[in-house]
Design an enzyme around this catalytic site. Structure first.
Site, PDB file in Angstrom:
ATOM      1  N   ASP A 198      -0.618  12.474   1.791  1.00 30.34           N
ATOM      2  CA  ASP A 198      -1.216  11.379   2.549  1.00 30.34           C
ATOM      3  C   ASP A 198      -0.985  11.670   4.032  1.00 30.34           C
ATOM      4  O   ASP A 198      -0.421  12.704   4.402  1.00 30.34           O
ATOM      5  CB  ASP A 198      -0.632  10.010   2.128  1.00 30.34           C
ATOM      6  CG  ASP A 198      -1.701   8.925   2.189  1.00 30.34           C
ATOM      7  OD1 ASP A 198      -2.243   8.713   3.290  1.00 30.34           O
ATOM      8  OD2 ASP A 198      -2.002   8.313   1.155  1.00 30.34           O
ATOM      9  N   HIS A 269      -7.029  10.239   4.532  1.00 30.08           N
ATOM     10  CA  HIS A 269      -5.585  10.279   4.260  1.00 30.08           C
ATOM     11  C   HIS A 269      -5.054  11.711   4.364  1.00 30.08           C
ATOM     12  O   HIS A 269      -4.238  12.144   3.538  1.00 30.08           O
ATOM     13  CB  HIS A 269      -5.286   9.686   2.872  1.00 30.08           C
ATOM     14  CG  HIS A 269      -5.445   8.188   2.812  1.00 30.08           C
ATOM     15  ND1 HIS A 269      -4.521   7.314   3.319  1.00 30.08           N
ATOM     16  CD2 HIS A 269      -6.444   7.417   2.319  1.00 30.08           C
ATOM     17  CE1 HIS A 269      -4.923   6.058   3.129  1.00 30.08           C
ATOM     18  NE2 HIS A 269      -6.107   6.097   2.533  1.00 30.08           N
ATOM     19  N   GLU A 332     -10.675   5.119   1.270  1.00 29.64           N
ATOM     20  CA  GLU A 332     -10.421   4.788   2.669  1.00 29.64           C
ATOM     21  C   GLU A 332     -10.605   5.992   3.601  1.00 29.64           C
ATOM     22  O   GLU A 332      -9.668   6.408   4.272  1.00 29.64           O
ATOM     23  CB  GLU A 332      -8.994   4.242   2.803  1.00 29.64           C
ATOM     24  CG  GLU A 332      -8.781   2.979   1.988  1.00 29.64           C
ATOM     25  CD  GLU A 332      -7.365   2.458   2.061  1.00 29.64           C
ATOM     26  OE1 GLU A 332      -7.190   1.246   2.206  1.00 29.64           O
ATOM     27  OE2 GLU A 332      -6.410   3.270   1.943  1.00 29.64           O
ATOM     28  N   TRP A 399      -9.850  -0.002  -7.893  1.00 34.38           N
ATOM     29  CA  TRP A 399      -8.686  -0.651  -7.272  1.00 34.38           C
ATOM     30  C   TRP A 399      -9.081  -1.837  -6.420  1.00 34.38           C
ATOM     31  O   TRP A 399      -8.322  -2.778  -6.253  1.00 34.38           O
ATOM     32  CB  TRP A 399      -7.866   0.357  -6.462  1.00 34.38           C
ATOM     33  CG  TRP A 399      -8.461   0.836  -5.178  1.00 34.38           C
ATOM     34  CD1 TRP A 399      -9.394   1.823  -5.018  1.00 34.38           C
ATOM     35  CD2 TRP A 399      -8.152   0.380  -3.853  1.00 34.38           C
ATOM     36  NE1 TRP A 399      -9.697   2.000  -3.696  1.00 34.38           N
ATOM     37  CE2 TRP A 399      -8.943   1.131  -2.947  1.00 34.38           C
ATOM     38  CE3 TRP A 399      -7.288  -0.582  -3.329  1.00 34.38           C
ATOM     39  CZ2 TRP A 399      -8.902   0.936  -1.565  1.00 34.38           C
ATOM     40  CZ3 TRP A 399      -7.234  -0.773  -1.954  1.00 34.38           C
ATOM     41  CH2 TRP A 399      -8.039  -0.015  -1.087  1.00 34.38           C
ATOM     42  N   TYR A 424      -1.229  -3.764  -8.453  1.00 35.79           N
ATOM     43  CA  TYR A 424      -0.502  -3.162  -7.330  1.00 35.79           C
ATOM     44  C   TYR A 424       0.924  -3.708  -7.334  1.00 35.79           C
ATOM     45  O   TYR A 424       1.181  -4.847  -6.961  1.00 35.79           O
ATOM     46  CB  TYR A 424      -1.231  -3.427  -6.010  1.00 35.79           C
ATOM     47  CG  TYR A 424      -2.248  -2.339  -5.692  1.00 35.79           C
ATOM     48  CD1 TYR A 424      -3.018  -1.766  -6.706  1.00 35.79           C
ATOM     49  CD2 TYR A 424      -2.420  -1.862  -4.401  1.00 35.79           C
ATOM     50  CE1 TYR A 424      -3.939  -0.757  -6.435  1.00 35.79           C
ATOM     51  CE2 TYR A 424      -3.346  -0.848  -4.118  1.00 35.79           C
ATOM     52  CZ  TYR A 424      -4.096  -0.309  -5.143  1.00 35.79           C
ATOM     53  OH  TYR A 424      -4.997   0.692  -4.871  1.00 35.79           O
ATOM     54  N   ASP A 426       3.257  -2.785  -5.474  1.00 39.67           N
ATOM     55  CA  ASP A 426       3.911  -2.876  -4.153  1.00 39.67           C
ATOM     56  C   ASP A 426       3.754  -4.286  -3.594  1.00 39.67           C
ATOM     57  O   ASP A 426       4.228  -4.568  -2.494  1.00 39.67           O
ATOM     58  CB  ASP A 426       3.352  -1.825  -3.175  1.00 39.67           C
ATOM     59  CG  ASP A 426       1.856  -1.958  -2.931  1.00 39.67           C
ATOM     60  OD1 ASP A 426       1.145  -2.584  -3.760  1.00 39.67           O
ATOM     61  OD2 ASP A 426       1.382  -1.421  -1.907  1.00 39.67           O
ATOM     62  N   TRP A 474       2.784   2.069  -4.329  1.00 43.20           N
ATOM     63  CA  TRP A 474       2.701   2.639  -2.979  1.00 43.20           C
ATOM     64  C   TRP A 474       4.056   2.408  -2.318  1.00 43.20           C
ATOM     65  O   TRP A 474       4.668   1.351  -2.498  1.00 43.20           O
ATOM     66  CB  TRP A 474       1.588   1.961  -2.187  1.00 43.20           C
ATOM     67  CG  TRP A 474       0.243   2.123  -2.833  1.00 43.20           C
ATOM     68  CD1 TRP A 474      -0.426   1.202  -3.566  1.00 43.20           C
ATOM     69  CD2 TRP A 474      -0.585   3.293  -2.815  1.00 43.20           C
ATOM     70  NE1 TRP A 474      -1.627   1.724  -4.001  1.00 43.20           N
ATOM     71  CE2 TRP A 474      -1.752   3.006  -3.552  1.00 43.20           C
ATOM     72  CE3 TRP A 474      -0.456   4.571  -2.236  1.00 43.20           C
ATOM     73  CZ2 TRP A 474      -2.774   3.929  -3.742  1.00 43.20           C
ATOM     74  CZ3 TRP A 474      -1.484   5.490  -2.422  1.00 43.20           C
ATOM     75  CH2 TRP A 474      -2.629   5.172  -3.157  1.00 43.20           C
ATOM     76  N   THR A 475       4.514   3.399  -1.542  1.00 42.97           N
ATOM     77  CA  THR A 475       5.931   3.348  -1.172  1.00 42.97           C
ATOM     78  C   THR A 475       6.206   3.133   0.327  1.00 42.97           C
ATOM     79  O   THR A 475       7.303   3.435   0.793  1.00 42.97           O
ATOM     80  CB  THR A 475       6.656   4.623  -1.653  1.00 42.97           C
ATOM     81  OG1 THR A 475       5.977   5.761  -1.111  1.00 42.97           O
ATOM     82  CG2 THR A 475       6.705   4.702  -3.153  1.00 42.97           C
TER      83      THR A 475
HETATM   84  C1  ACM Z   1      -5.761   2.666  -2.265  1.00 40.07           C
HETATM   85  O1  ACM Z   1      -5.024   1.679  -2.447  1.00 40.07           O
HETATM   86  N1  ACM Z   1      -6.041   3.069  -1.040  1.00 40.07           N
HETATM   87  C2  ACM Z   1      -6.340   3.382  -3.377  1.00 40.07           C
END
Ligand code: ACM
Length: 548
Positions: A198, A269, A332, A399, A424, A426, A474-475
């Site tokens: 990323d 990314h 994105e 997503w 998600y 996170d 996601w971290t």
């Molecule tokens: C994402 O949450 N950008 C796949």
């Protein structure tokens, strides 16, 4: 002795009176082809029991008997224990490639399936039939290794029961990935989707492009607190995997019925890659590995050299990850640099494309063709639908809600449903102000448990394209493995049941079994979120939160 509390809940479990007890002389017998599941059974049962679970000495086959007759042949049981029998039984193909039957009676503990994947699932169920002390790492003195007599017949609802883990925003050491695989396997989750690259860090080692890790795996500092505060910690952060670590991870996971799906996020990314190799970018300026959270405006260009880079890199990725599915991101991708770039605009014109979205569609199709040529299948986030031109055989991860998934499934593409709500992980787990800092949103355990991956309005043909679902970790706000565990569990147990057990599930029954299940996670030292809410050691922002 504990009453069975299997999680995810099996399709059929019949309890019979009585129990059978493992002992120091318990052996393992295998039908041909089942032998290498014996090492998993030993890995799961030997440390805490201290029993070697040796192979049963082979006996000469009877002249007229087939392999299964030979297994079924009665033999004297040792007074201190029973035998564990692993059988490949073709008639159990009716339970599908991951289904199994587990019978525990006075004679033996019999795990049977049409294939080794089913036997591995049976081994996880067997472990859950024992006292939670079975999850200890060294021999437990004085424990009672009784196994209740049961007949279990079981198979999953969905073939894709996944967990995504972002190892870019915060690097997660390989030893944690092994532990995470163990935890997924315990829940019969069978896909580990590794988000390896990323803007903020590149973790995949490349022989052709060594600067990806030499330069791209380290950023100067990280954000502290929530991104909107704009604060930084002044501390470099980084790390990358060796090829050997990843090769071993794939093999280790495979033995536990977990497929590792690698993701190289392209063409957005990619700031860490551009920092390492400026020829990949659109600007003359040199970039650093990004230190902010969010979506960088800096994306790959679409020159031949950048496409060659992608193909070479994916070639290296395929060498390490042998599975069918390869994730190329696609989410994105801001188009501002493409709009401003004369060479990108020339490419759009030369290809006769309608604009930047179509260019991304073309880019994705190029990657899809490369992967198809290597016998693999492309997976991408739902933005890959936007440019049109989706390669045949692509799989879409929905997503941004479920509309991408619906569109793709109706167009005949396979989909994995992973909408932000509730997949998600996170996002916060409650509105309790003591919850550790998270990005935003709230997906409670009950929200996850109530999730139905197949939208009610999807026609049955399209519904057949829903491969399953997965959780996303996601971290940005999860700097340490303990933080990942806090957000993953127990919600992962709920998603495991959503994807394994199907629509007949029941929250009250789940909650009941979860109590017993958390005792297992306690033995493993998992930093799960307590059902009663965050505890003092878990309050207040990110950081390692030890429970013990
Ligand atoms: C994402 O949450 N950008 C796949």
């Amino acid at each position: 002795m504990h009453e069975p509390a299997i999680l995810p809940e099996p399709r059929l479990l019949v309890r019979a009176p009585g129990a059978t007890t493992l002992g120091p002389a318990t052996t393992i017998a295998c039908s041909p082809g089942a032998e290498h599941v014996a090492s998993l059974v030993r890995a799961l049962l030997s440390p805490a029991t201290g029993f070697p679970l040796a192979d049963r000495p082979s006996r000469a086959p009877r002249a007229s008997a087939g392999a299964s007759d030979q297994i079924a042949d009665s033999h004297p049981l040792d007074a201190s224990g029973c035998d564990v029998v692993l059988e490949l039984e073709p008639s159990l193909a009716r339970l599908g490639p991951e289904g199994y039957r587990l019978v525990v009676d006075a004679d033996a503990v019999r795990l049977a399936a049409a294939g080794v994947a089913g036997l591995r699932n049976a081994a996880q169920t067997l472990r859950q039939l024992l006292d939670p002390a079975i999850f200890r790492r060294a021999a437990v003195r004085g424990a009672d290794w009784a196994i209740p007599h049961v007949v279990v017949e079981d198979s999953p609802r969905f073939p894709w029961r996944g967990a995504h883990l972002d190892v870019s925003r915060h690097f997660m050491p390989a030893h944690f990935l092994y532990r995470f695989v163990d935890l997924l396997a315990l829940h019969k989750l069978n896909v580990l989707h590794l988000h390896l690259t990323d803007d903020q860090g590149w973790r995949f080692p490349s022989a052709a492009y060594p600067r990806l890790t030499e330069v791209g795996s380290w950023r100067a500092e990280s954000m502290r607190g929530h991104a909107r505060e704009g604060r930084f910690d002044g501390t470099p952060h980084g790390g990358s995997y060796s090829r050997a670590e990843l090769v071993d991870l794939v093999a280790y996971a495979g033995e536990r019925n977990v497929t590792v799906v690698p993701e190289i996020d392209l063409p957005g990314h990619t700031q860490a890659a551009i920092a390492a190799y400026p020829f990949l970018g659109n600007l003359a300026d040199e970039l650093g590995v990004w230190t902010r959270w969010g979506v960088s405006e800096h994306v790959l260009n679409v020159e031949d050299a950048a496409l060659d880079f992608c193909r070479t890199l994916l070639g290296e990725l395929l060498d390490v990850f042998p599975g069918r599915y390869v994730h190329v991101g696609g989410d994105e991708c801001p188009k501002s640099e493409w709009r401003a770039s004369a060479s990108v605009q020339r490419r759009i014109a030369a290809l006769g494309l309608a604009g930047e979205d179509a260019l991304q569609g073309w880019f994705t199709a190029e990657l899809g063709a490369f992967l198809a040529g290597a016998g693999r299948s492309l997976v991408g986030w739902d933005e890959i639908l936007e440019g049109g031109n989706l390669p045949a055989g692509a799989t879409v991860m929905s997503w941004r809600g479920t509309s991408g998934g619906r569109t793709a499934a109706r167009a005949g593409f396979d989909v994995v449903m992973c909408p932000e709500a509730p997949c998600y992980f996170d996002h916060y787990q409650s509105d309790d102000p003591r919850e550790p800092l998270a990005i935003h949103g709230c997906n409670t355990l009950a929200d996850v448990y109530a999730y139905e991956p197949v939208p009610a309005d999807l026609e049955s043909d399209a519904a057949g394209h829903v491969l399953g679902s997965q959780l996303q970790l996601w971290t940005e706000y999860l700097p340490e493995p303990a933080d990942v565990e806090y957000m993953a569990f127990p919600r992962a147990a709920a998603l495991a049941e959503v994807t394994w057990s199907g629509p007949g599930r029941d929250l009250a029954r789940f909650t009941d079994r979860l109590g017993s299940h958390l005792a297992r996670l306690d033995e493993l030292g998992v930093n799960y979120r307590p059902l009663a809410g965050p505890q003092p050691w878990q309050e207040g922002g990110t950081g390692v939160r030890k429970r013990h």
